[in-house]
Design an enzyme around this catalytic site. Structure first.
Site, short mmCIF file in Angstrom:
data_model
loop_
_atom_site.label_atom_id
_atom_site.label_comp_id
_atom_site.label_asym_id
_atom_site.label_seq_id
_atom_site.Cartn_x
_atom_site.Cartn_y
_atom_site.Cartn_z
N TYR A 66 0.85 -1.20 0.00
CA TYR A 66 0.00 0.00 0.00
C TYR A 66 0.88 1.24 0.00
CZ TYR A 66 -4.16 -2.77 0.84
OH TYR A 66 -5.19 -3.65 0.70
N TYR A 115 -0.59 -10.37 -0.34
CA TYR A 115 0.48 -9.68 0.41
C TYR A 115 0.43 -10.05 1.89
CZ TYR A 115 -3.23 -6.52 1.98
OH TYR A 115 -4.38 -6.03 2.53
N ARG A 170 -2.61 -12.37 2.99
CA ARG A 170 -3.99 -12.14 2.55
C ARG A 170 -4.08 -12.38 1.05
NH1 ARG A 170 -7.90 -8.02 3.58
NH2 ARG A 170 -9.00 -10.01 3.49
N HIS A 216 -6.94 -8.50 -3.35
CA HIS A 216 -8.29 -7.91 -3.24
C HIS A 216 -8.24 -6.41 -3.47
CE1 HIS A 216 -6.33 -7.68 0.71
NE2 HIS A 216 -6.88 -6.48 0.75
N HIS A 251 -10.36 -3.04 -1.94
CA HIS A 251 -11.28 -2.61 -0.89
C HIS A 251 -12.32 -1.64 -1.44
CE1 HIS A 251 -8.83 -3.84 2.69
NE2 HIS A 251 -7.87 -3.80 1.79
C1 BEZ Z 1 -6.14 -5.07 4.34
O1 BEZ Z 1 -5.73 -3.98 3.97
O2 BEZ Z 1 -6.77 -5.74 3.56
C2 BEZ Z 1 -5.87 -5.63 5.67
C3 BEZ Z 1 -4.58 -5.61 6.15
C4 BEZ Z 1 -4.33 -6.13 7.41
C5 BEZ Z 1 -5.38 -6.69 8.14
C6 BEZ Z 1 -6.66 -6.71 7.64
C7 BEZ Z 1 -6.91 -6.17 6.38
FE FE Z 2 -6.02 -4.89 1.81
#
Ligand code: BEZ
Ligand code: FE
Length: 285
Positions: free
Chosen positions: A154, A189, A210, A213, A215
């Site tokens: 990010y 990531y 994760r 995705h 958001h």
């Molecule tokens: C996210 O940005 O998707 C995220 C990152 C860390 C924990 C939960 C969500």
């Molecule tokens: Fe994210």
């Protein structure tokens, strides 16, 4: 070892009896009951309780304007996912976690603009429509979107490397609730592991990854704000998200397209989604 006074839990609950806000009184009473039950069951030593307080202190000390370690803690414990799920309405698009990276305002952009300021290689077009449960458009819905780069970072994690606002955009849907923006296909990531939550994952042998995705935070007057993601179909970790946030209905194909479209003159990917907002309900209080 002396036994705790049998009235201790009741005494603490009663100490909140004059709380004027009924909901606050109820929540505090249940927190006390469950916390005392936990302590009676686990029987932490004084050193273990001090370590727990030290851990929470470190979580707080890690928070700043662009980092929210408490959200991260809630995420890895599955609490964020549980709260989103319990607050969702079956007739709307499923919600999922906000995550800790929505700490900075997204730059307003025009429909069709790119949120990728770096000129990444794996380009994509995301299109969709915001509708109500009856399928009627929600004109002018505001969509706040944010995602990582195709390398899995990010903007707030790489100040000085990425321009602030890269991977983010604030869009207003048109009169038919339609929206579109260009981007790059995000990568899977690791969540931040350099703080106390990362230490917790390390101590417990858990991985931090994760699945890929985008958001979305979608709002419109009269509707409940939707916090959700689009997950990239085929991404690694879809079945083992470190924050337990994947829902099958949110996994979307980023289909390969060979024709030039809207400034995407190379083969690119296209994801199309319908986002269903539900009417806002007055608070239960
Ligand atoms: C996210 O940005 O998707 C995220 C990152 C860390 C924990 C939960 C969500
Ligand atoms: Fe994210």
């Amino acid at each position: 070892m002396s036994a705790p006074p049998s009235t201790l839990t009741d005494d603490v609950v009663a100490s909140f009896a004059a709380t004027p806000d009924e909901r606050l009184r109820t929540i505090l009473g249940r927190v006390v009951v469950h916390l005392h039950e936990l302590v009676r069951e686990v029987r932490p030593t004084t050193a273990e309780w001090e370590a727990a307080i030290g851990f929470l202190t470190a979580v707080g000390a890690t928070c700043d304007d662009t980092r929210q370690e408490f959200i991260l803690l809630s995420d890895v414990l599955g609490v964020s996912s549980l709260v989103e799920t319990l607050n969702g309405a079956p007739e709307g698009t499923e919600g999922t976690v906000l995550g800790p990276f929505h700490m900075t305002a997204s730059p307003p952009r025009e429909l069709g603009d790119s949120i990728d300021d770096l000129g990444g290689g794996r380009r994509a077009l995301v299109t969709g429509r915001v509708v109500d449960p009856a399928g009627r458009p929600v004109p002018g819905a505001v969509l706040d979107v944010w995602q990582c780069t195709e390398d899995g970072h990010y903007d707030v994690e790489e100040p000085g490397v990425q321009p602030a606002g890269n991977g983010r955009g604030l869009f207003r849907a048109d009169d038919e609730g339609r929206f579109r923006f260009r981007t790059v296909v995000p990568a899977h990531y690791p969540i931040p592991t350099d703080g106390p939550v990362g230490a917790l994952l390390g101590a417990t042998g858990r991985h931090p990854f994760r699945p890929a995705h985008v958001h979305f935070l979608v709002s419109a007057p009269g509707f409940a704000t939707l916090t959700t993601h689009l997950f990239v179909a085929g991404s690694p970790y879809l079945d083992q998200d470190a924050v337990f946030a994947v829902k099958g209905s949110l996994v979307v194909d980023f289909v390969e397209v060979d024709a030039p479209t809207e400034g995407l003159d190379r083969p690119h990917r296209h994801a199309d989604v319908e986002l269903v907002l539900v009417p806002a309900v007055p608070s239960a209080r």
